[in-house]
Write a protein that holds these residues in place. Structure first.
Motif, PDB file in Angstrom:
ATOM      1  N   ALA A  62       0.836  -1.199   0.000  1.00 30.63           N
ATOM      2  CA  ALA A  62       0.000   0.000   0.000  1.00 30.63           C
ATOM      3  C   ALA A  62       0.874   1.253   0.000  1.00 30.63           C
ATOM      4  O   ALA A  62       0.619   2.217  -0.731  1.00 30.63           O
ATOM      5  CB  ALA A  62      -0.928  -0.009   1.207  1.00 30.63           C
ATOM      6  N   LEU A  63       1.923   1.232   0.827  1.00 32.51           N
ATOM      7  CA  LEU A  63       2.841   2.368   0.890  1.00 32.51           C
ATOM      8  C   LEU A  63       3.550   2.561  -0.447  1.00 32.51           C
ATOM      9  O   LEU A  63       3.745   3.692  -0.916  1.00 32.51           O
ATOM     10  CB  LEU A  63       3.852   2.143   2.012  1.00 32.51           C
ATOM     11  CG  LEU A  63       4.850   3.280   2.267  1.00 32.51           C
ATOM     12  CD1 LEU A  63       4.142   4.576   2.613  1.00 32.51           C
ATOM     13  CD2 LEU A  63       5.827   2.879   3.381  1.00 32.51           C
ATOM     14  N   GLU A  64       3.940   1.464  -1.081  1.00 32.04           N
ATOM     15  CA  GLU A  64       4.582   1.542  -2.398  1.00 32.04           C
ATOM     16  C   GLU A  64       3.654   2.194  -3.402  1.00 32.04           C
ATOM     17  O   GLU A  64       4.071   3.035  -4.213  1.00 32.04           O
ATOM     18  CB  GLU A  64       4.982   0.146  -2.874  1.00 32.04           C
ATOM     19  CG  GLU A  64       5.680   0.150  -4.217  1.00 32.04           C
ATOM     20  CD  GLU A  64       5.990  -1.235  -4.748  1.00 32.04           C
ATOM     21  OE1 GLU A  64       6.709  -1.325  -5.761  1.00 32.04           O
ATOM     22  OE2 GLU A  64       5.502  -2.229  -4.168  1.00 32.04           O
ATOM     23  N   ALA A  65       2.367   1.802  -3.380  1.00 31.15           N
ATOM     24  CA  ALA A  65       1.398   2.385  -4.303  1.00 31.15           C
ATOM     25  C   ALA A  65       1.266   3.886  -4.088  1.00 31.15           C
ATOM     26  O   ALA A  65       1.174   4.670  -5.046  1.00 31.15           O
ATOM     27  CB  ALA A  65       0.044   1.697  -4.142  1.00 31.15           C
ATOM     28  N   VAL A  66       1.283   4.310  -2.817  1.00 34.20           N
ATOM     29  CA  VAL A  66       1.230   5.745  -2.514  1.00 34.20           C
ATOM     30  C   VAL A  66       2.454   6.443  -3.093  1.00 34.20           C
ATOM     31  O   VAL A  66       2.358   7.498  -3.742  1.00 34.20           O
ATOM     32  CB  VAL A  66       1.158   5.977  -0.985  1.00 34.20           C
ATOM     33  CG1 VAL A  66       1.297   7.473  -0.676  1.00 34.20           C
ATOM     34  CG2 VAL A  66      -0.151   5.448  -0.425  1.00 34.20           C
ATOM     35  N   MET A  67       3.630   5.848  -2.883  1.00 29.99           N
ATOM     36  CA  MET A  67       4.870   6.441  -3.380  1.00 29.99           C
ATOM     37  C   MET A  67       4.926   6.442  -4.905  1.00 29.99           C
ATOM     38  O   MET A  67       5.625   7.255  -5.510  1.00 29.99           O
ATOM     39  CB  MET A  67       6.080   5.685  -2.814  1.00 29.99           C
ATOM     40  CG  MET A  67       6.228   5.780  -1.302  1.00 29.99           C
ATOM     41  SD  MET A  67       6.542   7.467  -0.767  1.00 29.99           S
ATOM     42  CE  MET A  67       6.812   7.202   0.989  1.00 29.99           C
ATOM     43  N   ASP A  68       4.196   5.515  -5.533  1.00 32.11           N
ATOM     44  CA  ASP A  68       4.121   5.497  -7.003  1.00 32.11           C
ATOM     45  C   ASP A  68       3.108   6.503  -7.540  1.00 32.11           C
ATOM     46  O   ASP A  68       2.921   6.612  -8.754  1.00 32.11           O
ATOM     47  CB  ASP A  68       3.760   4.092  -7.487  1.00 32.11           C
ATOM     48  CG  ASP A  68       4.930   3.126  -7.411  1.00 32.11           C
ATOM     49  OD1 ASP A  68       6.081   3.590  -7.294  1.00 32.11           O
ATOM     50  OD2 ASP A  68       4.696   1.901  -7.468  1.00 32.11           O
ATOM     51  N   GLY A  69       2.423   7.203  -6.630  1.00 33.89           N
ATOM     52  CA  GLY A  69       1.534   8.279  -7.063  1.00 33.89           C
ATOM     53  C   GLY A  69       0.069   7.924  -7.169  1.00 33.89           C
ATOM     54  O   GLY A  69      -0.723   8.705  -7.720  1.00 33.89           O
TER      55      GLY A  69
END
Length: 416
Positions: free
Chosen positions: A243-250
């Motif tokens: 989920a955090l990765e998805a946030v960081m991917d925008g």
């Protein structure tokens, strides 16, 4: 002629043409076929395979036969078979049991047919064949020298078998090879899912809000392609790191309960069941579209759609309209099964080239080397890297190599 069960054997000529096109776009597998054809490393092996019967699978099967194997093939999904490919393989000596649109009873009958040969090697996509052998034919397990598993869902099932100490033969998790997972799952499923969505609906993606459930390699691929075509993409996840990765991917990340209220299209890619149930469906917009790119048709609850609708009809091929009791209309694509293989043609040949090169080399390894302890194994790094190098070579790309001094430096712990 082999024993077979196909929709129309007269479609063989069409299938041969499709196989030729796929072979042109699968240079890694074709180079491996040529390299080992004289050696026949699979001579004497009986291979039971449960795979999507597509032109790419046909190229793999042709390669296994060229290496000396006897191949028996069933479909790993009732709706993914390309009937012309099944016909072509049947005329080429493959015992293939697959028809597009087969019933659930026929689906498991076909898997039973390939299991009944007492195989030496098992190649599966989803682990239905692996599971059937363990549940119904434990007497065969000791004879099986090893197997391979193509997809995430199947690897999860096999690891569960291993955890319970019930796995009866060694299996290689081909899905987890870098040249499979990072490319097939992401680029292949990403593109082919969008292809299936467009063929089933012909909607304009630009301006839509697309909700992708799951941000593994498959979810990443779908999200990237949808955003690239102008959609606003929302990710739902249960894993905090992803989920955090998805946030960081925008991407916007939220609970499905909130996403349900604003999404136009929902695509599941988790490998788990009940990802979209009536709890979420009842909050959706009138006209929302539901689809799945996980292996089994359990992610979108078709049962909930049926129980909460007053009527349904096939509005387009691979698109079913449900008029719900709450007055809204929801659309289900591909019966909740794999959208990219039901409504489209599955992954492009270029990416399956690497996945099936892994399958071929693992089959060779299983047959030519001593039997391993019954566990789930990773694909050896040398196989993974060899496939990547062959792919680069086929694309006319060269890369640098470490010098002896660089290797020595990387292997040393001492301060320089």
């Amino acid at each position: 002629m082999p024993e077979y069960w196909v929709s129309d054997i007269n479609k063989a000529e069409e299938g041969v043409a499709q196989l030729e096109w796929a072979e042109r776009n699968m240079p890694v597998l074709m180079s491996l076929r040529k390299k080992y054809s004289d050696e026949k490393p699979l001579r004497g092996a009986k291979i039971a395979a449960c795979l999507h019967v597509t032109k790419e699978t046909g190229v793999l099967v042709r390669t296994l036969k060229a290496w000396g194997a006897e191949v028996y093939l069933a479909a790993s999904n009732p709706l993914s078979t390309q009937d012309d490919i099944a016909a072509a393989l049947a005329t080429e000596g493959v015992c293939v049991f697959a028809k597009k649109g087969e019933s659930e009873k026929e689906y498991f009958w076909a898997i039973e047919k390939v299991a009944s040969i007492h195989p030496d090697i098992v190649i599966d996509d989803g682990a239905d064949l692996h599971s059937l052998l363990h549940e119904k034919h434990p007497e065969m397990l000791n004879k099986i020298k090893g197997g391979a598993e193509e997809t995430t869902t199947g690897v999860v099932r096999l690891r569960a078998l291993e955890k319970e100490k019930k796995l009866g033969y060694p299996v290689f998790a081909v899905n987890d090879a870098m040249t499979k997972q990072m490319f097939d799952n992401r680029y292949g499923t990403g593109q082919s899912t969008i292809d299936g969505l467009l063929r089933a609906t012909n909607i304009l993606i630009s301006g839509k809000t697309i909700v992708v459930a799951g941000y593994g390699w498959v979810g990443r691929g779908i999200a990237t392609r949808a955003r690239g075509m102008g959609a606003e993409v929302i990710i739902t996840e249960v894993d905090p790191v992803k989920a955090l990765e998805a946030v960081m991917d925008g991407y916007r990340v939220m609970k499905m309960e909130e996403a349900a209220k604003i999404g136009d299209v929902f695509i599941t890619a988790t490998g788990d069941k009940d990802v979209i149930t009536w709890k979420y469906m009842e909050k959706m917009k009138d006209g929302a579209i539901l689809a799945n790119s996980g292996h089994f048709n359990v992610e979108v609850s078709v049962k909930d759609l049926e129980e909460n609708s007053i009527s349904s009809r096939e509005l387009r091929r691979y698109m079913k309209e449900y008029k719900m009791k709450n007055g809204k209309v929801l659309y289900l694509l591909a019966e909740g099964r794999l959208l990219n293989l039901v409504a489209a043609e599955g992954h492009p040949s270029e990416v399956m080239d690497m996945s099936f090169a892994n399958q071929a080399l693992i089959a060779k390894k299983v047959w030519t080397e001593p039997r391993l302890e019954p566990k789930v194994y990773k694909v050896p790094l040398d196989i993974d890297q060899n496939i990547a190098m062959l792919k680069l070579k086929s694309m006319g790309i060269e890369i640098d190599e470490l010098t002896p001094k660089q290797k020595e430096y990387l292997d040393s712990w001492k301060l320089d």
